[in-house]
Scaffold this motif. Structure first.
Motif, PDB file in Angstrom:
ATOM      1  N   ILE A 100       8.282   2.395   0.046  1.00 49.25           N
ATOM      2  CA  ILE A 100       7.577   3.039   1.126  1.00 49.25           C
ATOM      3  C   ILE A 100       6.179   3.201   0.564  1.00 49.25           C
ATOM      4  N   ALA A 101       5.210   2.873   1.248  1.00 50.71           N
ATOM      5  CA  ALA A 101       3.793   3.030   0.777  1.00 50.71           C
ATOM      6  C   ALA A 101       3.419   4.567   1.016  1.00 50.71           C
ATOM      7  N   PRO A 102       3.216   5.134  -0.236  1.00 47.07           N
ATOM      8  CA  PRO A 102       2.897   6.710  -0.236  1.00 47.07           C
ATOM      9  C   PRO A 102       1.487   6.613   0.354  1.00 47.07           C
ATOM     10  N   PRO A 103       1.507   7.745   1.537  1.00 48.81           N
ATOM     11  CA  PRO A 103       0.349   7.944   2.494  1.00 48.81           C
ATOM     12  C   PRO A 103      -1.035   8.501   1.314  1.00 48.81           C
ATOM     13  N   ASP A 104      -1.969   8.215   1.900  1.00 48.94           N
ATOM     14  CA  ASP A 104      -3.112   8.742   0.801  1.00 48.94           C
ATOM     15  C   ASP A 104      -4.344   8.998   2.195  1.00 48.94           C
ATOM     16  N   LEU A 105      -5.480   9.463   1.738  1.00 46.32           N
ATOM     17  CA  LEU A 105      -6.350   9.588   2.820  1.00 46.32           C
ATOM     18  C   LEU A 105      -7.045   8.454   3.245  1.00 46.32           C
ATOM     19  N   CYS A 111       0.296  -2.245  -0.498  1.00 48.22           N
ATOM     20  CA  CYS A 111       1.234  -2.971  -0.559  1.00 48.22           C
ATOM     21  C   CYS A 111       2.271  -2.287  -1.793  1.00 48.22           C
ATOM     22  N   PRO A 112       3.327  -1.976  -1.342  1.00 45.12           N
ATOM     23  CA  PRO A 112       4.357  -1.479  -2.497  1.00 45.12           C
ATOM     24  C   PRO A 112       4.787  -2.688  -3.190  1.00 45.12           C
ATOM     25  N   GLN A 113       4.758  -3.722  -2.664  1.00 40.77           N
ATOM     26  CA  GLN A 113       5.313  -4.868  -3.370  1.00 40.77           C
ATOM     27  C   GLN A 113       4.308  -5.452  -4.574  1.00 40.77           C
ATOM     28  N   CYS A 114       3.042  -5.665  -4.065  1.00 42.05           N
ATOM     29  CA  CYS A 114       1.979  -6.129  -4.955  1.00 42.05           C
ATOM     30  C   CYS A 114       0.678  -5.350  -5.202  1.00 42.05           C
ATOM     31  N   GLY A 115       0.561  -4.413  -4.606  1.00 47.44           N
ATOM     32  CA  GLY A 115      -0.480  -3.212  -4.809  1.00 47.44           C
ATOM     33  C   GLY A 115      -1.572  -3.718  -4.219  1.00 47.44           C
ATOM     34  N   SER A 116      -1.533  -4.765  -3.219  1.00 47.11           N
ATOM     35  CA  SER A 116      -2.674  -5.131  -2.423  1.00 47.11           C
ATOM     36  C   SER A 116      -3.318  -4.126  -1.320  1.00 47.11           C
ATOM     37  N   THR A 117      -4.534  -4.111  -1.090  1.00 48.12           N
ATOM     38  CA  THR A 117      -4.863  -3.106   0.010  1.00 48.12           C
ATOM     39  C   THR A 117      -5.310  -4.075   1.170  1.00 48.12           C
ATOM     40  N   GLU A 118      -5.187  -5.256   1.203  1.00 44.85           N
ATOM     41  CA  GLU A 118      -5.247  -6.318   2.112  1.00 44.85           C
ATOM     42  C   GLU A 118      -4.014  -6.102   3.083  1.00 44.85           C
ATOM     43  N   THR A 119      -3.932  -5.361   3.894  1.00 39.57           N
ATOM     44  CA  THR A 119      -3.008  -4.780   4.627  1.00 39.57           C
ATOM     45  C   THR A 119      -3.120  -4.725   6.244  1.00 39.57           C
ATOM     46  N   GLU A 120      -2.318  -4.661   7.069  1.00 44.07           N
ATOM     47  CA  GLU A 120      -2.474  -4.436   8.378  1.00 44.07           C
ATOM     48  C   GLU A 120      -1.415  -3.664   8.998  1.00 44.07           C
ATOM     49  N   TRP A 134       3.920  -1.975   8.358  1.00 46.33           N
ATOM     50  CA  TRP A 134       2.796  -2.430   7.942  1.00 46.33           C
ATOM     51  C   TRP A 134       3.182  -3.950   7.370  1.00 46.33           C
ATOM     52  N   ARG A 135       2.269  -4.646   7.232  1.00 44.70           N
ATOM     53  CA  ARG A 135       2.304  -5.978   6.586  1.00 44.70           C
ATOM     54  C   ARG A 135       1.257  -6.269   5.698  1.00 44.70           C
ATOM     55  N   CYS A 136       1.535  -6.870   4.317  1.00 44.96           N
ATOM     56  CA  CYS A 136       0.637  -7.169   3.526  1.00 44.96           C
ATOM     57  C   CYS A 136       0.289  -8.549   3.633  1.00 44.96           C
ATOM     58  N   LEU A 137      -1.306  -8.624   3.626  1.00 48.04           N
ATOM     59  CA  LEU A 137      -1.603  -9.812   3.952  1.00 48.04           C
ATOM     60  C   LEU A 137      -1.863 -11.008   2.793  1.00 48.04           C
ATOM     61  N   ALA A 138      -1.625 -10.308   1.611  1.00 45.52           N
ATOM     62  CA  ALA A 138      -1.599 -10.974   0.216  1.00 45.52           C
ATOM     63  C   ALA A 138      -0.409 -11.569   0.028  1.00 45.52           C
ATOM     64  N   CYS A 139       0.702 -10.800  -0.037  1.00 42.75           N
ATOM     65  CA  CYS A 139       2.302 -11.446  -0.331  1.00 42.75           C
ATOM     66  C   CYS A 139       2.909 -11.481   1.060  1.00 42.75           C
ATOM     67  N   LEU A 140       2.287 -11.066   2.137  1.00 46.19           N
ATOM     68  CA  LEU A 140       3.091 -11.137   3.397  1.00 46.19           C
ATOM     69  C   LEU A 140       4.369 -10.394   3.599  1.00 46.19           C
ATOM     70  N   GLU A 141       4.567  -9.406   2.778  1.00 46.30           N
ATOM     71  CA  GLU A 141       5.631  -8.509   2.781  1.00 46.30           C
ATOM     72  C   GLU A 141       5.462  -7.301   3.757  1.00 46.30           C
TER      73      GLU A 141
END
Ligand SMILES: [Zn+2]
Length: 149
Positions: A100-105, A111-120, A134-141
């Motif tokens: 689960i993605a830890p919330p931040d400010l 993305c908890p899978q690949c660390g990408s911030t390209e998410t929606e 949410w969904r990761c746009l890099a790994c699509l997870e």
């Protein structure tokens, strides 16, 4: 925190009460337990409409009773409202390990899978009303993220 005689022991008991939605983290990790004051455990629900709130109270009550703290009450504080900033660093690490993605400010979720911030954000409602999907746009997870307040 004020130094009450039994506070450390009470907090140790509560540190073993899991969050009903994410058993990997405790109600202390999440910052739901604010402390012990005036013979009462003070808790703040993570989300005002969260159906788990009642269950959390019951779990805490049960844990206190079993540990011999039947005289300790539970006080629910609605103000100030719970914020994701109250999640302990240990809790955030456990959430990340749980996927689960830890919330931040920041507005973007990592993305908890690949660390990408390209998410929606896919949906305001994830596996529970307290989390958004949410969904990761890099790994699509897909992944869950705590709603920030
Ligand atoms: Zn990813």
């Amino acid at each position: 925190m004020t130094a009450k005689p039994d506070e450390a022991a009470i907090m140790a008991v509560l540190a073993n009460v899991p969050d009903p939605e994410i058993p990997a983290v405790s109600v202390v990790d999440l910052g739901i337990v604010r402390g012990v004051s005036g013979g009462k455990v003070q808790i703040t629900p993570t989300y005002s409409g969260c159906p788990a709130t009642r269950y959390i109270e019951e779990s805490i009550r049960e844990a206190l009773d079993q540990a011999g703290f039947a005289s300790i009450g539970i006080e629910t504080l609605l103000a100030p409202a719970w914020t994701t900033e109250w999640i302990s660093s240990e809790g955030k690490a456990k959430l990340a390990a749980y996927g689960i993605a830890p919330p931040d400010l920041a507005r973007t979720a990592k993305c908890p899978q690949c660390g990408s911030t390209e998410t929606e954000e896919v949906s305001r409602f994830g596996s529970t009303p307290c989390k958004a999907q949410w969904r990761c746009l890099a790994c699509l997870e897909p992944f869950d993220r705590f709603k920030c307040h």
